[in-house]
Design an enzyme around this catalytic site. Structure first.
Site, mmCIF file in Angstrom:
data_model
loop_
_atom_site.group_PDB
_atom_site.id
_atom_site.type_symbol
_atom_site.label_atom_id
_atom_site.label_comp_id
_atom_site.label_asym_id
_atom_site.label_seq_id
_atom_site.Cartn_x
_atom_site.Cartn_y
_atom_site.Cartn_z
ATOM 1 N N LYS A 1 31.765 -6.005 12.397
ATOM 2 C CA LYS A 1 31.704 -7.407 12.816
ATOM 3 C C LYS A 1 33.049 -7.884 13.355
ATOM 4 O O LYS A 1 33.107 -8.702 14.285
ATOM 5 C CB LYS A 1 31.247 -8.277 11.651
ATOM 6 C CG LYS A 1 29.776 -8.068 11.268
ATOM 7 C CD LYS A 1 28.851 -8.369 12.438
ATOM 8 C CE LYS A 1 27.385 -8.368 12.043
ATOM 9 N NZ LYS A 1 26.503 -8.701 13.187
ATOM 10 N N VAL B 1 18.054 -0.400 19.396
ATOM 11 C CA VAL B 1 18.966 -1.229 20.188
ATOM 12 C C VAL B 1 20.115 -0.448 20.797
ATOM 13 O O VAL B 1 20.828 -0.962 21.657
ATOM 14 C CB VAL B 1 19.535 -2.407 19.373
ATOM 15 C CG1 VAL B 1 18.456 -3.408 19.023
ATOM 16 C CG2 VAL B 1 20.294 -1.924 18.148
ATOM 17 N N SER C 1 30.673 -12.384 11.553
ATOM 18 C CA SER C 1 30.432 -12.753 10.159
ATOM 19 C C SER C 1 31.649 -13.474 9.624
ATOM 20 O O SER C 1 32.782 -13.180 10.026
ATOM 21 C CB SER C 1 30.165 -11.508 9.314
ATOM 22 O OG SER C 1 30.111 -11.836 7.939
ATOM 23 N N ALA D 1 34.207 -4.158 9.279
ATOM 24 C CA ALA D 1 34.895 -3.566 10.422
ATOM 25 C C ALA D 1 34.083 -3.731 11.704
ATOM 26 O O ALA D 1 34.618 -4.071 12.769
ATOM 27 C CB ALA D 1 35.174 -2.093 10.158
ATOM 28 N N TYR E 1 30.609 -2.685 7.465
ATOM 29 C CA TYR E 1 30.026 -3.888 8.076
ATOM 30 C C TYR E 1 31.120 -4.856 8.516
ATOM 31 O O TYR E 1 31.076 -5.390 9.626
ATOM 32 C CB TYR E 1 29.091 -4.550 7.068
ATOM 33 C CG TYR E 1 28.376 -5.778 7.575
ATOM 34 C CD1 TYR E 1 27.262 -5.662 8.396
ATOM 35 C CD2 TYR E 1 28.791 -7.056 7.214
ATOM 36 C CE1 TYR E 1 26.585 -6.785 8.852
ATOM 37 C CE2 TYR E 1 28.123 -8.180 7.653
ATOM 38 C CZ TYR E 1 27.017 -8.049 8.473
ATOM 39 O OH TYR E 1 26.361 -9.169 8.916
ATOM 40 N N ILE F 1 23.340 -16.325 4.768
ATOM 41 C CA ILE F 1 22.138 -17.002 5.242
ATOM 42 C C ILE F 1 20.938 -16.401 4.518
ATOM 43 O O ILE F 1 20.861 -15.189 4.297
ATOM 44 C CB ILE F 1 21.973 -16.839 6.766
ATOM 45 C CG1 ILE F 1 23.272 -17.207 7.503
ATOM 46 C CG2 ILE F 1 20.809 -17.698 7.253
ATOM 47 C CD1 ILE F 1 23.727 -18.638 7.337
#
Length: 240
Positions: free
Chosen positions: A145, A55, A128, A143, A141, A174
């Protein structure tokens, strides 16, 4: 063709499993043609064009969009998480998390933006709940998000007058493979899972299709006056 996305062309990254796979299925059911992007295999089927790609590869993203055609909506789920406090996180781990979770989002926005600036469109980023409320042991993670959410507001302002809407979903915990991997990293996975479930006011984890429905709303014309928003889908985590 009928449905809330009838005739629309949509791109979904992180499409092979979890939230991305659920959103691909829902968008196709609602009439969209979906370019489903993931480094892992995605099944090509009616309504789905599969792309195996990193990506963060801007050339691959631009080439794919040029072949796919003008994009009406982008949902950027692709992310990675390894856990760890700051002093436990190596520079290589920081680079991986920021590259996929932040720059992967930037890459695909950059790819679809020229067409959207000409014709309008909807961009849905994914943050998040722990980037809003804080969370222990996942510094890189959180940071990344948080940066995605800040970027969302910036883009919403920059491109509003050109008909581009940019919104963010902030999911809670989730039931996905990523969530299961996070519990497996804990010294006591059972206790970690129970604590996470109890942290939600609804005392359960979310289902991928519940987040997919939020993405559907933001991608559709029903959200035509919504931009720069963070839609929390987190079972009451932020209310406690």
């Amino acid at each position: 063709m009928t449905g809330r996305l009838a005739g629309k062309r949509c791109v979904i990254t992180g499409a092979a499993s979890g939230l991305g796979a659920a959103t691909v299925a829902l968008f196709v059911a609602e009439g969209a043609t979906v370019l489903a992007v993931d480094r892992d295999p995605v099944e090509a089927r009616p309504g789905v064009v599969a792309l195996a790609a990193d990506v963060t590869d801007i050339d691959a993203a631009r080439d794919a969009v040029a072949e796919f055609g003008p994009v009406d909506a982008l949902v950027a789920y692709a992310a990675v998480s390894f856990g760890g406090k700051l002093h436990e996180t190596t520079r290589d781990r920081w680079a991986q998390v920021l590259d996929v979770s932040l720059m992967g989002t930037v890459t695909w926005i950059e790819a679809v933006l020229p067409g959207m600036r000409a014709c309008g469109g909807s961009i849905v980023t994914v943050g998040s709940q722990i980037a809003l409320a804080g969370g222990a042991g996942n510094a890189a993670y959180v940071a990344a998000k948080g940066a995605v959410m800040a970027l969302t507001r910036n883009l919403a302002v920059d491109y509003a007058e050109e008909g581009v809407r940019v919104n963010c979903i902030a999911p809670g915990a989730i039931e996905t493979p990523m969530l299961r991997r996070s519990f497996a990293r804990a010294p006591d996975p059972v206790t970690k899972e129970a604590a996470s479930r109890g942290r939600h006011a609804m005392k359960r984890f979310g289902r991928p299709e519940e987040v997919a429905k939020a993405a559907l709303f933001l991608a559709s014309d029903e959200a035509s006056f919504t931009t720069g928003s963070v839609l929390a889908v987190e079972g009451g985590w932020l209310a406690l």
